[in-house]
Design a protein around this motif. Structure first.
Motif, mmCIF file in Angstrom:
data_model
loop_
_atom_site.group_PDB
_atom_site.id
_atom_site.type_symbol
_atom_site.label_atom_id
_atom_site.label_comp_id
_atom_site.label_asym_id
_atom_site.label_seq_id
_atom_site.Cartn_x
_atom_site.Cartn_y
_atom_site.Cartn_z
ATOM 1 N N ARG A 78 34.508 38.139 41.597
ATOM 2 C CA ARG A 78 34.521 37.451 40.300
ATOM 3 C C ARG A 78 35.187 36.076 40.422
ATOM 4 N NH1 ARG A 78 34.516 42.940 38.506
ATOM 5 N NH2 ARG A 78 36.726 43.235 38.942
ATOM 6 N N GLU A 79 36.242 36.004 41.246
ATOM 7 C CA GLU A 79 36.907 34.704 41.390
ATOM 8 C C GLU A 79 36.012 33.679 42.112
ATOM 9 O OE1 GLU A 79 40.885 34.519 43.100
ATOM 10 O OE2 GLU A 79 40.654 32.338 43.377
ATOM 11 N N VAL A 80 35.416 34.078 43.230
ATOM 12 C CA VAL A 80 34.587 33.095 43.946
ATOM 13 C C VAL A 80 33.345 32.722 43.124
ATOM 14 C CG1 VAL A 80 35.393 33.579 46.302
ATOM 15 C CG2 VAL A 80 33.449 34.841 45.403
ATOM 16 N N ALA A 81 32.874 33.670 42.314
ATOM 17 C CA ALA A 81 31.721 33.354 41.451
ATOM 18 C C ALA A 81 32.138 32.373 40.356
ATOM 19 C CB ALA A 81 31.150 34.627 40.840
ATOM 20 N N ALA A 82 33.301 32.627 39.757
ATOM 21 C CA ALA A 82 33.770 31.741 38.680
ATOM 22 C C ALA A 82 33.991 30.322 39.201
ATOM 23 C CB ALA A 82 35.060 32.293 38.072
ATOM 24 N N ARG A 83 34.393 30.206 40.455
ATOM 25 C CA ARG A 83 34.635 28.879 41.036
ATOM 26 C C ARG A 83 33.371 28.257 41.623
ATOM 27 N NH1 ARG A 83 39.379 30.119 45.030
ATOM 28 N NH2 ARG A 83 38.912 27.994 45.672
#
Lengths: 154, 251
Positions: free
Chosen positions: B179-184
């Motif tokens: 979720r973090e790498v997708a959000a970024r």
């Protein structure tokens, strides 16, 4: 101090360095030298790999450095550039002709050799999508029955 | 340190490393010479891509570990590879089917990573995408050829599919890191690739006259390192032996 050779002269030096695995063509024919520029006293040479795992990559860097030192250049900065990725479209016209004369069918957009590099027949068949180096595949001529290498189109 | 980017690079690089090593185990053992060469070349591409992903992981970590240190000096629980790639080779059909299941996923993932917000990730993806497209051509063709082949090859391919399909779901897992790498904007959520993957798989298996198992239940625990199968330890024992026995040994 010796005058710095021009970048044109350096391109000519690298045009004489053979590819270690396919010595019929030079590094500039192969299209892997992306840029040559003087940055003050340092010569920056930007090289892109053909295939990410090609074992010739480190040898190619060594050959470049050796050729440049022999040409009197002392400060060399070899840089690896991944993007844009190497494509066989960067093979020079001269390189394509040299490959064919050497017995390797040059890459085509049709994803297969146009003709047998030995007898010129267009009746050819694929033996394997891969070959003796990462950049080649194995084909066979149905006329002269000889197997031959095809330079993969990527 | 950018922990999320580091771990993401490990997930990419450990998949290619473990699969590359597995495929290299065929060197000198394939059914025919052409296949031996093809498998060795595929392994070589995968190991080359590993150098790029783990090289970037080391750079992001900034602790002086290079791709070799990350490949040869970590133990099983620090690996972030999916369970699919550590499965043993089995017969040639099982090896090719595993390759296809992975190639199909990897091709979709890399196509998205080309647009990554991180220029380094994008550059690696652009490079690897071309190689993986070539692998996918071959693994797909071979799955179809063997599936829709003789009774013997068909039976073996169906058995391989039944055995390996329960490892497919893990490729599309989702956790805080995803979720973090997708959000970024670094990478897509793996789950977003599932529909395209399922469509491609269905078409291939149809052509190969193979039946996809009904259950989509999946093993997991590889990509977060919590529960690797016993196979990974055995693989690492062999792969890491030299650097463990003779640290920093060089050619």
């Amino acid at each position: 101090m010796v005058a710095q050779p021009s970048t044109d002269e350096i391109w000519a030096v690298l045009a004489r360095v053979p590819d270690p695995e396919i010595p019929a063509i030079s590094l500039t024919d192969l299209g892997i030298i992306r840029d040559i520029a003087w940055e003050g006293e340092t010569l920056a040479v930007t090289v892109t790999p053909t295939y990410s795992g090609c074992p010739a990559t480190s040898l190619i860097n060594f050959e470049i450095e050796t050729a440049l030192r022999e040409a009197g250049i002392e400060r060399i900065d070899l840089r690896r550039q991944l993007a844009p990725p190497w494509t066989t479209d960067w093979l020079s016209q001269e390189g394509r002709a040299k490959l064919e004369a050497y017995g390797i069918a040059p890459p085509t957009a049709a994803r297969g050799p146009e003709k047998c590099p030995r007898c010129g027949s267009t009746h050819v068949e694929r033996i394997s999508q891969f070959g003796s180096t990462p950049c080649k595949a194995q084909w066979r001529c149905k006329e002269c029955r000889e197997p031959f290498d095809y330079f993969k189109c990527i | 340190m950018d922990q999320a980017l580091f771990e993401f690079c490990l997930r990419m690089g450990d998949n290619t490393l473990v699969l590359g090593h597995r495929v290299s185990e065929w060197c000198g053992h394939a059914p025919v010479l052409e296949e031996d060469i093809a498998l060795a070349n595929t392994a070589l591409d995968l190991i080359g891509q590993t150098q790029l992903w783990l090289g970037l992981a080391g750079e992001v970590e900034g602790a002086g570990r290079d791709a070799d240190a990350l490949a040869f000096r970590r133990d099983a629980w620090d690996f972030r590879s999916v369970l699919l790639v550590e499965q043993p080779n089995g017969d040639f059909g099982q090896t090719i089917l595993r390759q296809y299941l992975f190639d199909q996923y990897q091709a979709l993932m890399l196509a998205e990573l080309v647009a990554s917000s991180d220029a380094r990730v994008s550059a690696i993806a652009q490079k690897a995408a071309k190689e993986v497209a070539y692998h996918l051509d071959r693994s797909r063709d071979t799955v179809v050829g063997l599936g829709d082949g003789t009774d013997e090859s068909h039976t073996r391919m169906q058995a391989a599919l039944d055995r390996l399909y329960p490892f497919v779901g893990e490729l599309f897992g989702e956790d805080d890191l995803d979720r973090e790498v997708a959000a970024r904007g670094i990478a897509p959520l793996p789950a977003s690739l599932r529909a395209a993957y399922d469509a491609a798989l269905a078409a291939t298996m149809d052509e190969a006259t193979l039946a996809l198992p009904d259950s989509r239940w999946s093993q997991s625990g590889g990509r977060d390192g919590t529960r690797h199968s016993e196979h990974l330890g055995h693989l690492l024992t062999e792969m890491q032996w030299l650097q463990r026995a003779y640290p920093d040994a060089r050619w």
